[in-house]
Design an enzyme around this catalytic site. Structure first.
Site, PDB file in Angstrom:
ATOM      1  N   PHE A 122      39.987  32.621  19.959  1.00 59.84           N
ATOM      2  CA  PHE A 122      39.151  33.288  18.951  1.00 59.84           C
ATOM      3  C   PHE A 122      39.988  34.423  18.372  1.00 59.84           C
ATOM      4  CE2 PHE A 122      35.889  36.607  18.075  1.00 59.84           C
ATOM      5  CZ  PHE A 122      35.009  35.899  17.269  1.00 59.84           C
ATOM      6  N   GLU A 126      42.929  42.585  14.869  1.00 51.88           N
ATOM      7  CA  GLU A 126      44.237  42.783  14.223  1.00 51.88           C
ATOM      8  C   GLU A 126      44.792  44.147  14.631  1.00 51.88           C
ATOM      9  OE1 GLU A 126      43.642  42.368  10.014  1.00 51.88           O
ATOM     10  OE2 GLU A 126      43.031  40.272  10.209  1.00 51.88           O
ATOM     11  N   ALA A 129      42.554  46.530  12.884  1.00 53.22           N
ATOM     12  CA  ALA A 129      41.119  46.195  12.839  1.00 53.22           C
ATOM     13  C   ALA A 129      40.665  45.717  14.215  1.00 53.22           C
ATOM     14  CB  ALA A 129      40.850  45.117  11.785  1.00 53.22           C
ATOM     15  N   GLY A 130      40.132  46.664  14.995  1.00 56.00           N
ATOM     16  CA  GLY A 130      39.628  46.335  16.336  1.00 56.00           C
ATOM     17  C   GLY A 130      38.114  46.407  16.321  1.00 56.00           C
ATOM     18  N   ARG A 269      35.994  47.911  59.788  1.00 55.37           N
ATOM     19  CA  ARG A 269      36.803  49.131  59.908  1.00 55.37           C
ATOM     20  C   ARG A 269      36.066  50.186  60.737  1.00 55.37           C
ATOM     21  NH1 ARG A 269      41.735  51.461  59.870  1.00 55.37           N
ATOM     22  NH2 ARG A 269      41.635  53.618  59.120  1.00 55.37           N
ATOM     23  N   GLN A 280      26.110  56.993  56.680  1.00 53.43           N
ATOM     24  CA  GLN A 280      25.166  56.958  55.558  1.00 53.43           C
ATOM     25  C   GLN A 280      25.841  57.164  54.210  1.00 53.43           C
ATOM     26  OE1 GLN A 280      21.850  59.537  56.344  1.00 53.43           O
ATOM     27  NE2 GLN A 280      20.867  58.023  57.658  1.00 53.43           N
ATOM     28  N   GLU A 364      35.502  42.096  23.518  1.00 51.30           N
ATOM     29  CA  GLU A 364      34.236  41.553  22.981  1.00 51.30           C
ATOM     30  C   GLU A 364      33.257  42.690  22.656  1.00 51.30           C
ATOM     31  OE1 GLU A 364      32.780  37.861  24.448  1.00 51.30           O
ATOM     32  OE2 GLU A 364      34.770  37.193  25.080  1.00 51.30           O
TER      33      GLU A 364
END
Ligand SMILES: Cc1cc2nc3c(=O)[nH]c(=O)nc-3n(C[C@H](O)[C@H](O)[C@H](O)COP(=O)(O)OP(=O)(O)OC[C@H]3O[C@@H](n4cnc5c(N)ncnc54)[C@H](O)[C@@H]3O)c2cc1C
Length: 384
Positions: A122, A126, A129-130, A269, A280, A364
């Site tokens: 996809f 650019e 251009a994000g 551990r 806790q 995305e």
């Protein structure tokens, strides 16, 4: 929507077994070599993973969004690089064709995508251009029966492996906004395309991104998705909306895996003469993680069901991506904390997940972009 619970369960059992027996044991090797072994790729294809979302008439499994989410929850139980190989095709690469392609485009490409013979990338982002993807500058200018494409796409997942690119380019240079953008299916072997060197990334080794450079690349006019100019940005946004639910499901799966690893470590551990799981303050980290994972899981399934019902899920998809990716980051951080010094050392594996999941808050649509989408929808709705 789950169409047939038994069929879905059989698929989930197969994916869970594949993850447990084949992918988890290969995690360290893939991180070391930055390559997913060929036999694993073959098995992914045989399982039908590349064709998950492709309709059955085109040779895929045609899963619903809810079913896709269930598969991604299972796939999330291992290094996310494995998902990236088929999930980028399933999640975003092929969706433009599926959602807006013509019948001829679907017939030509979907069967090849379903088998994994073709991988789809996809290509939206650019260098300049994000987040502001509508300002993209790659041009596709019509000349007779072709479009001449020029421009550079950045950080394109699977670019080195792609057979086709879903490319967003500007067909109307006069229109500087979303309306000037069209979507194309561009075959990777078209003259005029070159792939940059593989990016060196923080994590997700085994998954590859690179620049895709178009220089006077002649794309046949029939490759315009849906046959209509000016629809490309809408197509991209529809694709990303679905992709956000997909990514959110992966975030939940990976968070479950990290919590399980942290819990097992906390039980084994011992410090001050007892397992650290009995302290806790450690329990608080485990409990907060479990509560947040449960919340994200419920959100993702709810959003998927709404989408399957045909409802508008723009807000819900962004809520899922925002919450699940941030949650995943918090769980990763707590998991490292529970491992103590070992959490910082590569041999224990958890630091790899910590680096791998950082990406979820970035691609995305960053967290800030999800916030903007949610708020914009809220304000728009309130002002109607
Ligand atoms: C490993 C990886 C894989 C990728 N795969 C793909 C792919 O397959 N296809 C593809 O097209 N792209 C892909 N991308 C690109 C990715 O989607 C973008 O990097 C992302 O959308 C952010 O854009 P940007 O990097 O330009 O950041 P920018 O947009 O420059 O953002 C920088 C910062 O500013 C913030 N910001 C920007 N605008 C606003 C605003 N209006 N309000 C508040 N904050 C804002 C952002 O949230 C961020 O924190 C990938 C990226 C990576 C790292």
């Amino acid at each position: 929507m789950i169409r047939d619970p038994q069929t879905l369960q059989a698929l989930l059992d197969a994916v869970e077994r594949f993850v447990r027996e084949r992918l988890v044991p290969a995690e360290a090797q893939v991180a070391e070599t930055d390559e997913i072994p060929d036999d694993i790729v073959r098995e992914m294809k045989a399982l039908g993973l590349f064709g998950l979302t492709v309709p059955e008439e085109f040779g895929g499994l045609g899963v619903t969004m809810e079913e896709e989410v269930m598969v991604m929850l299972a796939m999330g139980q291992t290094s996310p690089c494995f998902r990236s190989l088929f999930g980028t095709t399933v999640g975003i690469g092929s969706q433009g064709i599926l959602l807006d392609g013509t019948e001829a485009q679907k017939k030509k490409y979907l069967p090849l995508l379903a088998t994994g013979e073709l991988i789809a990338s996809f290509a939206l982002t650019e260098p300049d251009a994000g987040s502001d993807a509508a300002s993209l500058r790659t041009t596709a200018i019509r000349e007779g029966e072709h479009y001449i494409v020029n421009g550079t796409k950045r950080f394109i997942t699977n670019a080195p492996h792609a057979g086709i690119f879903t490319l967003m380019a500007r067909t109307d240079p006069q229109d500087k906004g979303a309306g000037g953008v069209s979507a194309f299916i561009v075959e990777a072997n078209t003259p005029g395309i070159s792939i940059g060197r593989k990016d060196r990334k923080m994590g997700q080794r085994g998954a590859h991104t690179a620049d895709v450079i178009f220089e006077n690349c002649k794309v046949p006019a029939g490759q315009l998705i849906g046959g209509r100019e000016g629809q490309g940005f809408k197509t991209a946004m529809k694709v990303l909306e679905k992709g956000r639910i997909h990514i959110a499901a992966i975030c939940v799966g990976v968070a479950e895996r990290m919590l399980r690893d942290a819990l097992n470590y906390a039980i084994e551990r011992k410090q001050f003469g007892q397992p650290i799981a009995e302290f806790q303050l450690v329990q608080a980290m485990l409990a907060d993680s479990q509560a947040e994972i449960y919340a994200a899981r419920c959100m993702v399934i709810d959003a998927a069901r709404r989408r399957d019902e045909g409802r508008n899920v723009s807000t819900e998809a962004s809520c899922c991506k925002l919450f699940a990716s941030e949650m995943c980051g918090r769980v990763a951080d707590r998991a490292v904390q529970i491992f103590g010094g070992a959490g910082y050392i590569a041999d224990y594996g958890i630091e790899r997940f910590y680096r791998d999941v950082r990406l979820f808050r970035l691609y995305e649509g960053t967290t800030q972009i999800q916030q903007i989408v949610i708020a914009r929808n809220l304000v728009r709705e309130a002002m109607r």
